[in-house]
Structures are given as C-alpha cells and as structure tokens.
Enzyme design. Sequence first.
Site, PDB file in Angstrom:
ATOM      1  N   PRO A   2       0.823  -1.211   0.000  1.00  0.00           N
ATOM      2  CG  PRO A   2      -0.199  -1.177   2.095  1.00  0.00           C
ATOM      3  CD  PRO A   2       0.661  -2.008   1.212  1.00  0.00           C
ATOM      4  CD  GLU A   3       3.540   3.231  -3.898  1.00  0.00           C
ATOM      5  OE1 GLU A   3       3.870   4.422  -3.944  1.00  0.00           O
ATOM      6  OE2 GLU A   3       3.902   2.402  -4.748  1.00  0.00           O
ATOM      7  CG  HIS A  95      -3.189 -14.629   6.947  1.00  0.00           C
ATOM      8  ND1 HIS A  95      -2.243 -15.571   7.275  1.00  0.00           N
ATOM      9  CD2 HIS A  95      -3.614 -14.954   5.705  1.00  0.00           C
ATOM     10  CE1 HIS A  95      -2.102 -16.415   6.271  1.00  0.00           C
ATOM     11  NE2 HIS A  95      -2.914 -16.065   5.309  1.00  0.00           N
ATOM     12  NE  ARG A 115       5.244 -10.987   2.129  1.00  0.00           N
ATOM     13  CZ  ARG A 115       5.908 -10.476   1.112  1.00  0.00           C
ATOM     14  NH1 ARG A 115       5.292  -9.782   0.198  1.00  0.00           N
ATOM     15  NH2 ARG A 115       7.203 -10.648   1.021  1.00  0.00           N
TER      16      ARG A 115
END
Length: 284
Positions: A2-3, A95, A115
């Site tokens: 994500p930016e 997750h 992650r």
Amino acid sequence: MPELPEVETVRLGLAKHVVGRRIAEVEVRHPRAIRRHLPGPDHFGAVLRGRRILDVARRGKYLWLPLDSGDAIVGHLGMSGQLLLQPAENADETHLRVRITFDDDGPQLRFVDQRTFGGLAVSEGGAVLPFEIAHIARDPMDPEFSDAGFVAAIRRKRTEVKRALLDQTLISGVGNIYADEALWRAMLHGARPTDRLTRPAAHRLLGHVRDVLGEALKVGGTSFDALYVDVNGQSGYFERGLNVYGREGLPCKRCGAPIRREAFMNRSSFSCPRCQPRPRVPRR
Ligand SMILES: [Zn+2]
C-alpha cells in the site's frame, strides 16, 4: 504494497466507522503484529480498554488513532496489512492478528496481515503526533507541506532522484510505483543526481508527484464506500492509469519506445529509455 493513496483511503474509511467509539476488548492473536509495542500484549490491551477513539490521522504511510487518554494507536500496514471493519458474526480471517471490539453493536476493527510486516502499537502521549513517527516528513498532499523547503532539501542531497523520492525524512508517502510514474511524467531518469537538478526542475518533479498521488487518491477514494475497509481488494486502479510501472516492453505512451525495467534496491524501476535517458556520468 500500500502506498499513500491506499493508506489515505483506509484512513477515510476508518474515520467514518471508528471515530467516537469506545474500545471494550482487545485480542492479540499473534504477538508479532504488536512487536513494536515493547511492553507486550497484556499491556497493549490494558491501555486500550475503555478508551475512546477521537480521530484517525496519517503521516506518510503511518496511521494513528488519537485516544481520549492522550495516547494513540499507531499502525503501519507493511506489505500486506489490512484494517477491516467486520460485524462480530463474520468468520475470523485466516491471518487475523488483532481484534478490537467496541462497547456498541457496531463492527469490530480487525488487523489482518498475511506477512506480518505491518503492525500496531500504542504510543504513550502520542495523540497529537506519536514520537515514533515524528521524524517522517509530511507528504505533498498535506496542506502544511513546504514546496520551497522540499526543493531546497532535495538539491542539497547528494543522492539520486528516485532514492530521494523514497526518503521518508525528505518527503513521505511516495513508494516505488508512484515514484516511477512521477519520474516518467517529469522525463527524468531515477539515477539523476539530485544536486544537479535545477530549482524549476525540482518544482516540476514535485508537481508531478502531487498530481500522480492526487489522481490515485481520487480513484481510490471513489471506489471506497463499503463497510469493508480493504487496501488490497481495491487495487484495480493500480493497473489502470499507470504509464510506466509494470509495463516492461510495452510502448511508451508518449514516444512509443519500449519501456525498460531496471533493478533498483531489490525491486524494479520502470522508465522510458528515450524520454528518460540515463545520466551520462554515473556518480561514484
Ligand atoms: Zn518515451
């Protein structure tokens, strides 16, 4: 990853759904997700329970949620983090790392991260600006960002222009994708030395950075309206409207030359070999 436009979209979504709500319960399901909260999971829960969320703020790609205690929850999405609002009856995500339940009937706030490079922490006294992120520069969409200050700072640096765009102490919120897009628009190769940029060229580059982020934000902002706040699920505009990023071998939209890909800091840079020639004298 994500930016800024994605993180800002998440901020807007969260602001709509969590501001003013009081935290009832906190469940840390994976300690790695709060590894930056050094006192540990029990403390994390204890300082949050009973607190009301006052706002959702952002600096670069960091979000923080000021609390009525004067502390703040600081969050970073890392590579794959998501902050989701889910009704309690919805099944847990595979997750799911942290679950925040409120003292009302509204949805839970869930931090989901495959992650686990992202995470949450409580910043003591961090409601106004958490000290953990105070070193991060403002982003160019911030009304208090100084254009002249940025231009002077980038021209003082002895580095390459793409590295400067990714330097969070100089300008925040610009990641690999939008750096490549802005450099293509500015017709600059990322390896150009910053101390040889003219002042007008640096201003032009900043204008392109702001345009690229603004356009992405507009698309991200319009596609978001659901209760489900999802930074990865709405990446459609990543492919749409990109001029160079991920377009290796495809014709440059300006001159037709095939877009080239080069290795850059364990990632890739995309540029047009004709519109963005490599600087002739490589530094060092
Ligand atoms: Zn070109």
